[in-house]
Motif scaffolding. Structure first.
Motif, PDB file in Angstrom:
ATOM      1  N   UNK A   1       0.837  -1.211   0.000  1.00 26.49           N
ATOM      2  CA  UNK A   1       0.000   0.000   0.000  1.00 26.49           C
ATOM      3  C   UNK A   1       0.866   1.253   0.000  1.00 26.49           C
ATOM      4  N   UNK A   2       1.900   1.282   0.801  1.00 24.57           N
ATOM      5  CA  UNK A   2       2.777   2.462   0.840  1.00 24.57           C
ATOM      6  C   UNK A   2       3.464   2.647  -0.505  1.00 24.57           C
ATOM      7  N   UNK A   3       3.917   1.548  -1.135  1.00 19.85           N
ATOM      8  CA  UNK A   3       4.569   1.657  -2.444  1.00 19.85           C
ATOM      9  C   UNK A   3       3.596   2.187  -3.500  1.00 19.85           C
ATOM     10  N   UNK A   4       2.336   1.819  -3.390  1.00 21.15           N
ATOM     11  CA  UNK A   4       1.336   2.244  -4.379  1.00 21.15           C
ATOM     12  C   UNK A   4       0.854   3.670  -4.140  1.00 21.15           C
ATOM     13  N   UNK A   5       0.601   4.017  -2.876  1.00 20.92           N
ATOM     14  CA  UNK A   5       0.004   5.313  -2.552  1.00 20.92           C
ATOM     15  C   UNK A   5       1.046   6.428  -2.542  1.00 20.92           C
ATOM     16  N   UNK A   6       2.286   6.114  -2.161  1.00 23.28           N
ATOM     17  CA  UNK A   6       3.347   7.117  -1.976  1.00 23.28           C
ATOM     18  C   UNK A   6       2.857   8.226  -1.049  1.00 23.28           C
ATOM     19  N   UNK A   7       2.546   7.905   0.202  1.00 25.19           N
ATOM     20  CA  UNK A   7       1.899   8.870   1.091  1.00 25.19           C
ATOM     21  C   UNK A   7       2.833   9.979   1.556  1.00 25.19           C
ATOM     22  N   UNK A   8       2.225  11.089   1.940  1.00 21.68           N
ATOM     23  CA  UNK A   8       2.977  12.166   2.583  1.00 21.68           C
ATOM     24  C   UNK A   8       3.057  11.922   4.087  1.00 21.68           C
ATOM     25  N   UNK A   9       2.068  11.208   4.625  1.00 22.00           N
ATOM     26  CA  UNK A   9       2.034  10.921   6.057  1.00 22.00           C
ATOM     27  C   UNK A   9       1.730   9.432   6.257  1.00 22.00           C
ATOM     28  N   UNK A  10       2.478   8.800   7.163  1.00 23.58           N
ATOM     29  CA  UNK A  10       2.179   7.441   7.613  1.00 23.58           C
ATOM     30  C   UNK A  10       1.963   7.505   9.115  1.00 23.58           C
ATOM     31  N   UNK A  11       0.767   7.177   9.540  1.00 20.25           N
ATOM     32  CA  UNK A  11       0.389   7.250  10.951  1.00 20.25           C
ATOM     33  C   UNK A  11       0.246   5.834  11.496  1.00 20.25           C
ATOM     34  N   UNK A  12       0.883   5.561  12.635  1.00 15.94           N
ATOM     35  CA  UNK A  12       1.006   4.193  13.140  1.00 15.94           C
ATOM     36  C   UNK A  12       0.526   4.134  14.583  1.00 15.94           C
ATOM     37  N   UNK A  13      -0.203   3.092  14.917  1.00 12.17           N
ATOM     38  CA  UNK A  13      -0.583   2.866  16.308  1.00 12.17           C
ATOM     39  C   UNK A  13       0.693   2.597  17.119  1.00 12.17           C
ATOM     40  N   UNK A  14       1.005   3.505  17.991  1.00 10.81           N
ATOM     41  CA  UNK A  14       2.212   3.426  18.794  1.00 10.81           C
ATOM     42  C   UNK A  14       2.285   4.631  19.713  1.00 10.81           C
ATOM     43  N   UNK A  15       3.212   4.671  20.649  1.00 10.45           N
ATOM     44  CA  UNK A  15       3.249   5.718  21.676  1.00 10.45           C
ATOM     45  C   UNK A  15       3.657   7.073  21.103  1.00 10.45           C
ATOM     46  N   UNK A  16       2.735   8.039  21.126  1.00  6.95           N
ATOM     47  CA  UNK A  16       3.001   9.357  20.538  1.00  6.95           C
ATOM     48  C   UNK A  16       4.135  10.086  21.255  1.00  6.95           C
TER      49      UNK A  16
END
Length: 739
Positions: free
Chosen positions: A22-37
């Protein structure tokens, strides 16, 4: 701007591949991940070049106690792939979940514990529908073994079903916080990819539609001391069979699935199991290996899998290699740790599937102050190597080294094992032997111990101060505090122990507390607590309580309870050695013991111990109180011998005991023998030999008493053989066949 929500299962290779694609296809500007902010400012630490698995270890310590949490990553964790692939694609990568110290994680030691485990109704229904044993087998069937096409849709349908309509308040709070990150990233511009546990996906889609679009702030810590550090992790710690409620069990297998694909992972698992079994000298032939492969492939075809899955392989291995009946369910058919008593071959199968992978941190990884403090202290005292270390506790330098090693032992750092040393305050031994060895688990243990304190003394103090409140645990902690050289903690624990003895219900635990306090009060000039006033209060209160509890115990024959026997011995020692100084009157103690010794409703071991107390206090009870009966004699003697071993050797009680045992029938003797053997274990070898000599002499026999005690055959087996012979003789006599 578009937002792509990916709901994943933690530690799933199929989900990790979906994230990468998905990241390779979308080429996102932001990747948000469940993890400690609160770790966002330190994401570069995660990318230093570590060997996975690793975890973010977070802790918070305040007046309300300590809270610890782990956020683990392995090579095939979707969150890790999102982090690394997102950074490689030029996206801005952020964690978006609440900090680990937040109340939303109050009952959770691991951030990625499966949410669907708390909503088992839906997963149970799916398991029945697909005719599989549990959620892990269901997941393999639906996801890991299924074609990649349409995976995102199948995941969405699965997690929506699992979530249902009822959600815990802590989950709602987390989702509201994560949704604000999503809105802010969308407002900032560019495509957004959101990677969270599938349980949260549907809620985030809804919550992200409207609301505050500013970047969220990280909640402030509630105070106290806290922090987050990277720690090396291992496949063993990730495994559900070791008790970790992770997204996937058997991480070693899934590591190979991630690296080489399903077909090769299945072959590797079979070969690993066979290698382990052969290494344990278990015969596994080439035919067995071929059978395991054939059965695994057949099960896969029957279950509709292109290649054998984890359970296909494990079921095939059991069918090929285990000929015995199994006493319990196969561990991969359920959830949770491997239970004791599992078949040895099954144990090796689980171990092979777990794998032995272990993480290593990059040398530049920041570490808590405790690590440097421990390394410095070990080097200064010459304890930074391997091998045997012998310490003289009467030497100041030896005592300092001992205290350092005990502090490491108390906080659970591996590689520091005491082979010999004092086991109580009354132990006259003033030397210690330690074996020091390097351990791959030492670094994570020290990092995690930093949650208890910045120095070794602080960490040991916190660990011992958090001991259970029962008097037995407090007594053990008190002795450990003395060994660690923590006088302020010793005083604190002594106060808690003094408060606790008045409410004690367990005579054995109370006796342990009394023995520890008495030993420290009498002898421990080494550790600086001899004659301590608080210990004196503990001894007086515990002696009074022990006497009260002992008189209240009633019950019929039962195996001798060494705990309560030791409690009576501790009571006697308190009267003998502290009575005059602490005002403990011997008279009521002896009178109560006499009453217990004559009370046929009291357990036999307690009655024997009470009689032994009287004898050892120069107030002998008539040997006529010795109970008759095979079921109680051994237990009564165990109590007597524990309290009055020397008095028994001197008194004329041995002939009485000899006659009682001699009068037992063969069957009764077999019943009494295990308890009799346990009772005579209270005598050291030299005294047992002296008893054997007296018994031989009483029968007019000659021979070696030592040889009598060192039979090559189990005495219980000999007794059973004698009973069998007697039974055969009786049978032959009754039938008129014995001449």
């Amino acid at each position: 701007m578009t937002v792509t929500f990916l709901g994943v299962r933690h530690h799933s290779p199929a989900c990790a591949r979906l994230v990468a694609e998905t990241i390779a296809r979308v080429r996102p500007a932001h990747v948000l991940i469940e993890g400690p902010a609160d770790f966002n400012d330190r994401i570069e630490e995660l990318l230093l070049g570590h060997t996975l698995p690793l975890a973010i270890f977070s802790y918070q310590r305040g007046e309300a106690g300590s809270r610890m949490s782990w956020t683990p990553f392995c090579d095939y964790s979707p969150e890790w792939v999102a982090l690394t692939e997102g950074r490689a694609a030029g996206a801005r990568v952020r964690f978006i979940d609440l900090p680990a110290w937040h109340d939303a994680f109050a009952d959770r030691g691991n951030r990625y514990a499966d949410a669907e485990l708390r909503y088992a109704e839906a997963t149970d229904r799916l398991c029945r529908e697909f005719a599989v044993d549990n959620v892990d087998t269901l997941w393999d069937h639906m996801v890991e073994a299924a074609p990649a096409a349409g995976l995102a849709e199948r995941l969405a349908a699965y997690f929506d079903l699992v979530r249902g309509d009822s959600v815990a308040p802590d989950e709602v709070e987390r989702e509201r916080y994560m949704a604000q990150w999503v809105r802010a990233a969308r407002e900032d511009g560019g495509p957004v990819v959101v990677v969270t546990g599938g349980f949260h996906r549907r809620a985030l889609i809804t919550l992200a539609e409207t609301g505050d679009t500013s970047w969220p702030t990280v909640p402030e810590s509630p105070g106290g001391v806290g922090g987050s550090y990277l720690v090396p992790y291992s496949h063993q710690r990730l495994d559900a069979f070791e008790g970790y409620q992770s997204g996937m069990p058997s991480p070693g297998y899934y590591q190979r699935l991630w690296e080489v694909g399903a077909e090769r992972a299945a072959t590797d698992l079979i070969e690993s199991v066979v290698t382990r079994l052969r290494g344990r000298r278990q015969p596994v032939s080439t035919a067995d290996l071929i059978a395991a492969r054939t059965l695994s492939a057949g099960l896969a075809r029957m279950r509709g899998h292109r290649h054998p899955t984890r359970t296909d392989v494990l079921d095939g291995l059991v069918s090929a290699l285990v000929a015995d009946g199994l006493d319990q369910r196969l561990p991969w058919t359920t959830r949770g740790p491997l239970l004791p008593g599992a078949h040895p071959a099954v144990v090796e199968m689980v171990a092979a599937a777990t794998g032995d992978g272990a993480g290593r941190l990059h040398p530049d990884t920041p570490a808590p102050p405790l690590l440097n403090a421990v390394a410095r202290d070990l080097a200064d005292l010459g304890l930074d190597g391997d091998g045997l270390v012998r310490l003289d506790l009467t030497d100041p330098d030896g005592l300092r080294r001992s205290r350092l090693l005990h502090r490491l032992r108390v906080i659970g750092v591996p590689g520091f094992h005491r082979d010999r040393g004092p086991t109580s305050g009354a132990d006259p031994l003033a030397r210690e032997d330690w074996t020091l060895s390097d351990s791959p688990h030492r670094l994570p243990a020290l990092i995690e111990a930093a949650a208890k304190g910045a120095t070794l003394a602080d960490a040991a103090t916190t660990t011992l101060a958090e001991s259970d409140t029962d008097v037995g645990s407090l007594a053990a902690a008190l002795f450990n505090a003395a060994l660690c050289g923590l006088p302020e903690l010793s005083e604190h624990l002594g106060d808690r122990l003094a408060e606790g003895v008045g409410d004690a219900r367990d005579l054995g635990a109370l006796g342990q507390a009394l023995a520890v306090a008495l030993g420290l009060w009498r002898h421990d000039r080494l550790f600086g607590v001899a004659g301590d006033a608080v210990l004196g209060v503990v001894i007086s209160a515990a002696a009074e309580r022990a006497l009260w509890l002992a008189e209240g115990i009633h019950g019929g024959p039962a195996p001798a309870d060494r705990g309560r026997i030791a409690a009576v011995a501790a009571l006697r020692d308190a009267v003998r050695h502290a009575g005059a100084a602490l005002g403990i009157d011997a008279r009521p103690v002896v009178e109560a013991a006499r009453r217990i010794g004559l009370d046929h409703s009291a357990p036999p071991d307690l009655r024997g111990a009470a009689v032994g107390l009287c004898w050892s206090m120069a107030d002998p009870v008539d040997p006529g109180v010795i109970p008759e009966g095979a079921s109680v004699l051994g237990d009564w003697l165990a109590g007597l011998f524990a309290l009055a071993r020397e008095e028994v050797l001197r008194a004329e009680v041995l002939p009485v005991l000899d006659d009682l045992v001699n009068d037992l029938s063969h069957q009764d003797f077999l019943v009494a023998l295990p308890a009799l053997r346990q009772a005579f274990e209270f005598f050291p070898p030299a005294e047992r030999e002296a008893i054997a000599k007296r018994l031989l002499a009483r029968r007019g026999l000659t021979g070696s008493a030592r040889a009598l005690l060192r039979t090559k055959t189990d005495p219980l087996l000999l007794a059973r053989a004698a009973a069998l012979e007697s039974h055969v003789d009786d049978l032959l006599t009754r039938e008129g066949l014995l001449r």
